[in-house]
Design an enzyme around this catalytic site. Structure first.
Site, PDB file in Angstrom:
ATOM      1  N   HIS A  83       0.831  -1.192   0.000  1.00 19.64           N
ATOM      2  CA  HIS A  83       0.000   0.000   0.000  1.00 19.64           C
ATOM      3  C   HIS A  83       0.871   1.250   0.000  1.00 19.64           C
ATOM      4  O   HIS A  83       1.964   1.272   0.584  1.00 19.64           O
ATOM      5  CB  HIS A  83      -0.975   0.012   1.182  1.00 19.64           C
ATOM      6  CG  HIS A  83      -0.347   0.036   2.540  1.00 19.64           C
ATOM      7  ND1 HIS A  83       0.118   1.202   3.129  1.00 19.64           N
ATOM      8  CD2 HIS A  83      -0.108  -0.948   3.449  1.00 19.64           C
ATOM      9  CE1 HIS A  83       0.602   0.930   4.326  1.00 19.64           C
ATOM     10  NE2 HIS A  83       0.492  -0.369   4.550  1.00 19.64           N
ATOM     11  N   ASP A  85      -0.318   4.416   0.948  1.00 18.60           N
ATOM     12  CA  ASP A  85      -0.709   5.435   1.929  1.00 18.60           C
ATOM     13  C   ASP A  85       0.012   5.217   3.246  1.00 18.60           C
ATOM     14  O   ASP A  85       0.476   4.111   3.555  1.00 18.60           O
ATOM     15  CB  ASP A  85      -2.225   5.454   2.135  1.00 18.60           C
ATOM     16  CG  ASP A  85      -2.773   4.133   2.671  1.00 18.60           C
ATOM     17  OD1 ASP A  85      -2.360   3.071   2.164  1.00 18.60           O
ATOM     18  OD2 ASP A  85      -3.604   4.157   3.595  1.00 18.60           O
ATOM     19  N   ASP A 115       6.511   1.099   6.855  1.00 21.18           N
ATOM     20  CA  ASP A 115       5.117   0.729   6.550  1.00 21.18           C
ATOM     21  C   ASP A 115       4.555   1.609   5.447  1.00 21.18           C
ATOM     22  O   ASP A 115       3.862   2.575   5.720  1.00 21.18           O
ATOM     23  CB  ASP A 115       4.293   0.866   7.835  1.00 21.18           C
ATOM     24  CG  ASP A 115       2.870   0.383   7.688  1.00 21.18           C
ATOM     25  OD1 ASP A 115       2.593  -0.392   6.762  1.00 21.18           O
ATOM     26  OD2 ASP A 115       2.025   0.799   8.502  1.00 21.18           O
ATOM     27  N   GLU A 147      -5.155   1.713   2.572  1.00 19.30           N
ATOM     28  CA  GLU A 147      -5.047   0.523   3.423  1.00 19.30           C
ATOM     29  C   GLU A 147      -5.145   0.912   4.882  1.00 19.30           C
ATOM     30  O   GLU A 147      -5.764   0.193   5.684  1.00 19.30           O
ATOM     31  CB  GLU A 147      -3.719  -0.179   3.142  1.00 19.30           C
ATOM     32  CG  GLU A 147      -3.576  -1.545   3.824  1.00 19.30           C
ATOM     33  CD  GLU A 147      -2.983  -1.481   5.229  1.00 19.30           C
ATOM     34  OE1 GLU A 147      -2.966  -2.510   5.926  1.00 19.30           O
ATOM     35  OE2 GLU A 147      -2.522  -0.380   5.632  1.00 19.30           O
ATOM     36  N   GLU A 148      -4.546   2.039   5.249  1.00 16.38           N
ATOM     37  CA  GLU A 148      -4.454   2.428   6.648  1.00 16.38           C
ATOM     38  C   GLU A 148      -5.801   2.796   7.261  1.00 16.38           C
ATOM     39  O   GLU A 148      -5.917   2.893   8.478  1.00 16.38           O
ATOM     40  CB  GLU A 148      -3.485   3.606   6.808  1.00 16.38           C
ATOM     41  CG  GLU A 148      -2.038   3.290   6.445  1.00 16.38           C
ATOM     42  CD  GLU A 148      -1.354   2.391   7.460  1.00 16.38           C
ATOM     43  OE1 GLU A 148      -2.027   1.930   8.405  1.00 16.38           O
ATOM     44  OE2 GLU A 148      -0.149   2.151   7.312  1.00 16.38           O
ATOM     45  N   GLU A 175       4.255  -6.239   3.979  1.00 14.57           N
ATOM     46  CA  GLU A 175       4.141  -5.514   5.252  1.00 14.57           C
ATOM     47  C   GLU A 175       5.392  -5.781   6.103  1.00 14.57           C
ATOM     48  O   GLU A 175       6.051  -6.814   5.953  1.00 14.57           O
ATOM     49  CB  GLU A 175       2.896  -5.977   6.017  1.00 14.57           C
ATOM     50  CG  GLU A 175       1.577  -5.543   5.408  1.00 14.57           C
ATOM     51  CD  GLU A 175       1.201  -4.111   5.750  1.00 14.57           C
ATOM     52  OE1 GLU A 175       1.992  -3.428   6.438  1.00 14.57           O
ATOM     53  OE2 GLU A 175       0.117  -3.674   5.323  1.00 14.57           O
TER      54      GLU A 175
END
Length: 401
Positions: A83, A85, A115, A147-148, A175
């Site tokens: 991801h 974001d 992350d 995603e967050e 991740e």
């Protein structure tokens, strides 16, 4: 001679990762912001190397998922996914610029370094190796948004893959796991409850419907329902049972006004294979059968609403599968584990793409001030991708097609 050349290769590799990571960190892709500038940068990076990509935009056209593939046509192959974001830096005491790369003490600092822009940088840095020789199966790349905030953005990409005749067989989500292979995590359901009562002067409180008081009864009921989650346990997870918590609550206007409105948000983190809807159904029954009749006896327009904010499934792959054995060889570890946080993995897995999680960095550094990823972690990730590339070029008897 070989011993002298290896450091040169390592330096070149580190420089590629550093350069790409620096570019990615410079984009403020906090979930409330657009990620299109970063996506355009990645698209240009791929295009310069002869790789086409396609975008899947959100409804407002402010954000997009990027999907690309290289290698032969047809189904199968491996997807590398991450991801774009990041979480906010608001209120955090950073000692380095959050949206720039700072190298210090063998670490790369910056929001999203762990992350999970560190993984994306490694994937892009390894791209030329995947392009250098014919692959026996496709390599898929998927970079998502939002995603967050509940794994919201990737769903359009997942839907595309589900319907595609060229769907990948396997997916590695990068991740931050300290490069340990991960086969499972819990699912999450986030819900907002709105209570609408009836306002009046507090001196005449019985003539009103106190939204905060009724919200408190609902929260008390949730606490009791949360205790039931502890009855189902799975020692592979930590904590071993599902959890429930109320995270925010807002209500009231002044002390001398019976509050008309109150809302609160709660989340259920549940074990794979269990139904979080059992909790929300029970709470809805309680509201409908026990609370609303009393509220509407005073004010007919009183109401209680439930709104799903986000929901993503858990992931529980087989750590003894053929895919797991391959990943253990690629990343150099068979220490399979689960993680407490959620990922997009369950969505890919539900779409029929077998998914495992393995990436550089640690979530112990994620979401914090002075977030960083260590350079040795990026080196281990590049080694994993090098091993994957070699495997995808080989011609073993067992194929992903």
């Amino acid at each position: 001679t070989r011993a002298k050349r290896r450091p040169t290769g390592c330096r070149a590799m580190n420089n590629r990762v550093r350069e790409i990571l620096g570019a990615l960190l410079a984009f403020d892709t906090t979930s409330r912001e657009s990620n299109l500038a970063l996506i355009a940068w990645i698209g240009d990076f791929l295009r310069a190397r002869g790789v086409a990509s396609q975008l899947f935009y959100d409804d407002e056209g402010r954000k997009a998922n990027l999907y690309a593939r290289l290698g032969p046509t047809g189904p199968g192959g491996v997807m590398l996914s991450g991801h774009t974001d990041v979480v906010p830096v608001d209120g955090q005491a950073w000692t380095v610029p959050p949206f720039a790369l700072t190298e210090r003490d063998g670490r790369y600092y910056g929001r999203g370094s762990a992350d999970m822009k560190g993984f994306i940088a490694c994937v892009l840095a390894s791209l030329e190796a995947f392009l250098a020789a014919p692959l026996r199966m496709p390599l898929h790349l998927g970079f998502s948004y939002d995603e967050e905030v509940g794994c919201l953005g990737v769903r359009s990409l997942v839907d595309f893959l589900r319907a595609s005749a060229g769907k990948p067989a396997l997916c590695i989500i990068g991740e931050p796991t300290d490069m340990r292979p991960v086969y499972g995590h819990k699912g999450k359901l986030a819900v907002r409850c709105r209570v609408e009562g009836h306002a009046c002067h507090s001196a005449y409180a019985p003539e009103g419907v106190n939204a905060i008081s009724y919200a408190a009864r609902l929260i008390s009921r949730l606490d009791a329902l949360g205790e039931s989650l502890a009855q189902q346990q799975d020692s592979r997870f930590s904590p071993p049972s599902g959890t429930l918590q109320v995270g925010t609550i807002h209500g009231g206007a002044a002390l001398n006004i019976v509050p008309q409105s109150c809302w609160f948000d709660f989340e259920i983190r549940y074990l794979p294979g269990t139904r979080p809807q059992a909790v929300t159904d029970a709470l809805g029954d309680y509201a409908r059968e026990q609370l609303l009749p009393a509220m509407r006896k005073v004010a007919q327009r009183s109401d209680i609403h439930f709104q799903t904010l986000s929901h993503y499934p858990g992931l529980l792959s087989d750590p003894q599968s053929e895919f797991a054995r391959w990943l253990a060889q690629w990343c150099g570890s068979d220490d399979f584990t689960t993680v407490a946080y959620g990922t997009e993995g369950g969505l890919f897995d539900e779409a029929g793409v077998a998914t495992l999680i393995c990436g550089p960095g640690s979530m112990a550094q994620g979401h914090k001030a002075d977030e960083y990823i260590s350079i040795p972690q990026t080196e281990r990730c590049m080694a994993m991708l090098e091993n994957l590339c070699a495997w995808m070029r080989a011609d073993p008897s067992d194929s992903l097609r």
